[in-house]
Every structure is written in C-alpha cells, then in structure tokens.
Motif scaffolding. Sequence first.
Motif, PDB file in Angstrom:
ATOM      1  N   ILE A  51      42.422 -20.681  16.917  1.00 44.24           N
ATOM      2  CA  ILE A  51      43.874 -20.864  16.863  1.00 44.24           C
ATOM      3  C   ILE A  51      44.454 -20.350  15.553  1.00 44.24           C
ATOM      4  N   ARG A  52      43.827 -20.714  14.436  1.00 41.92           N
ATOM      5  CA  ARG A  52      44.405 -20.435  13.118  1.00 41.92           C
ATOM      6  C   ARG A  52      43.749 -19.280  12.385  1.00 41.92           C
ATOM      7  N   GLY A  53      42.617 -18.803  12.873  1.00 42.70           N
ATOM      8  CA  GLY A  53      41.943 -17.691  12.219  1.00 42.70           C
ATOM      9  C   GLY A  53      41.148 -18.131  11.002  1.00 42.70           C
ATOM     10  N   PRO A  54      40.676 -17.160  10.218  1.00 41.91           N
ATOM     11  CA  PRO A  54      39.781 -17.459   9.102  1.00 41.91           C
ATOM     12  C   PRO A  54      40.412 -18.311   7.996  1.00 41.91           C
ATOM     13  N   VAL A  55      41.727 -18.517   8.025  1.00 41.10           N
ATOM     14  CA  VAL A  55      42.377 -19.354   7.018  1.00 41.10           C
ATOM     15  C   VAL A  55      41.828 -20.787   7.051  1.00 41.10           C
ATOM     16  N   VAL A  56      41.237 -21.226   8.169  1.00 40.13           N
ATOM     17  CA  VAL A  56      40.697 -22.587   8.261  1.00 40.13           C
ATOM     18  C   VAL A  56      39.542 -22.804   7.281  1.00 40.13           C
ATOM     19  N   THR A  57      38.893 -21.748   6.856  1.00 40.72           N
ATOM     20  CA  THR A  57      37.773 -21.898   5.918  1.00 40.72           C
ATOM     21  C   THR A  57      38.261 -22.228   4.515  1.00 40.72           C
ATOM     22  N   GLN A  58      39.557 -22.116   4.265  1.00 40.66           N
ATOM     23  CA  GLN A  58      40.109 -22.376   2.938  1.00 40.66           C
ATOM     24  C   GLN A  58      40.575 -23.822   2.777  1.00 40.66           C
ATOM     25  N   SER A  59      40.458 -24.627   3.811  1.00 36.17           N
ATOM     26  CA  SER A  59      40.900 -26.016   3.764  1.00 36.17           C
ATOM     27  C   SER A  59      39.714 -26.963   3.698  1.00 36.17           C
ATOM     28  N   GLN A  60      39.979 -28.177   3.265  1.00 34.86           N
ATOM     29  CA  GLN A  60      38.983 -29.240   3.281  1.00 34.86           C
ATOM     30  C   GLN A  60      39.162 -30.024   4.576  1.00 34.86           C
ATOM     31  N   TRP A  61      38.068 -30.373   5.224  1.00 38.39           N
ATOM     32  CA  TRP A  61      38.129 -31.051   6.517  1.00 38.39           C
ATOM     33  C   TRP A  61      37.328 -32.344   6.485  1.00 38.39           C
ATOM     34  N   SER A  62      37.749 -33.306   7.285  1.00 37.11           N
ATOM     35  CA  SER A  62      37.014 -34.555   7.476  1.00 37.11           C
ATOM     36  C   SER A  62      36.616 -34.640   8.936  1.00 37.11           C
ATOM     37  N   LEU A  63      35.385 -35.051   9.178  1.00 35.24           N
ATOM     38  CA  LEU A  63      34.898 -35.216  10.544  1.00 35.24           C
ATOM     39  C   LEU A  63      35.066 -36.674  10.950  1.00 35.24           C
ATOM     40  N   VAL A  64      35.742 -36.892  12.063  1.00 37.90           N
ATOM     41  CA  VAL A  64      35.953 -38.230  12.604  1.00 37.90           C
ATOM     42  C   VAL A  64      35.074 -38.368  13.838  1.00 37.90           C
ATOM     43  N   ILE A  65      34.372 -39.475  13.928  1.00 37.70           N
ATOM     44  CA  ILE A  65      33.494 -39.717  15.080  1.00 37.70           C
ATOM     45  C   ILE A  65      34.049 -40.898  15.870  1.00 37.70           C
ATOM     46  N   PHE A  66      34.350 -40.656  17.142  1.00 38.86           N
ATOM     47  CA  PHE A  66      34.815 -41.704  18.050  1.00 38.86           C
ATOM     48  C   PHE A  66      33.641 -42.109  18.937  1.00 38.86           C
ATOM     49  N   GLU A  67      33.409 -43.388  19.054  1.00 39.58           N
ATOM     50  CA  GLU A  67      32.415 -43.884  19.995  1.00 39.58           C
ATOM     51  C   GLU A  67      33.155 -44.559  21.137  1.00 39.58           C
TER      52      GLU A  67
END
Length: 72
Positions: A51-67
């Motif tokens: 969706i956003r292209g390679p610009v996503v590699t420049q951001s910090q991300w958090s992984l959320v896990i739903f059970e």
Amino acid sequence: MQSQYFRLIEDLPGRTPLGYGPRSGRWNLYGTPVIYACSYTSLNFLELLSIRGPVVTQSQWSLVIFEVSITS
C-alpha cells in the motif's frame, strides 16, 4: 480452540492496538469499525509495503498479538 492474529501499528504517540475510525477502509463501509489483522506476522508488513511502498521501512513499528478463543 484459540488462534493468534497479528497487527502492525506505527509506533507513534497516541496509537493504540485497537485504533480504528469511522471512515471506510478496503474491506468495510463507512461507520463499520474493523480491526485489520493477519494470521501470519509477515503478511502485516507485506500489506503495508504493497500500500505505502518502501517508505514503510523508515518507520518504527509495534507488533500487536490478538488471541481469539473460538467456541462452538
């Protein structure tokens, strides 16, 4: 039975794991809140990348896990 689903959220102040708004998205109509999640962690990043292209590699991300518990 219990299943895990994964969601990536951009690590920004005020972002919450359940963040969604009333606007429409790819799979939902306006006013229908939806939380997008995947069954594999890699699919989260692949969708963002498509969706956003390679610009996503420049951001910090958090992984959320739903059970999710599924009962019959």
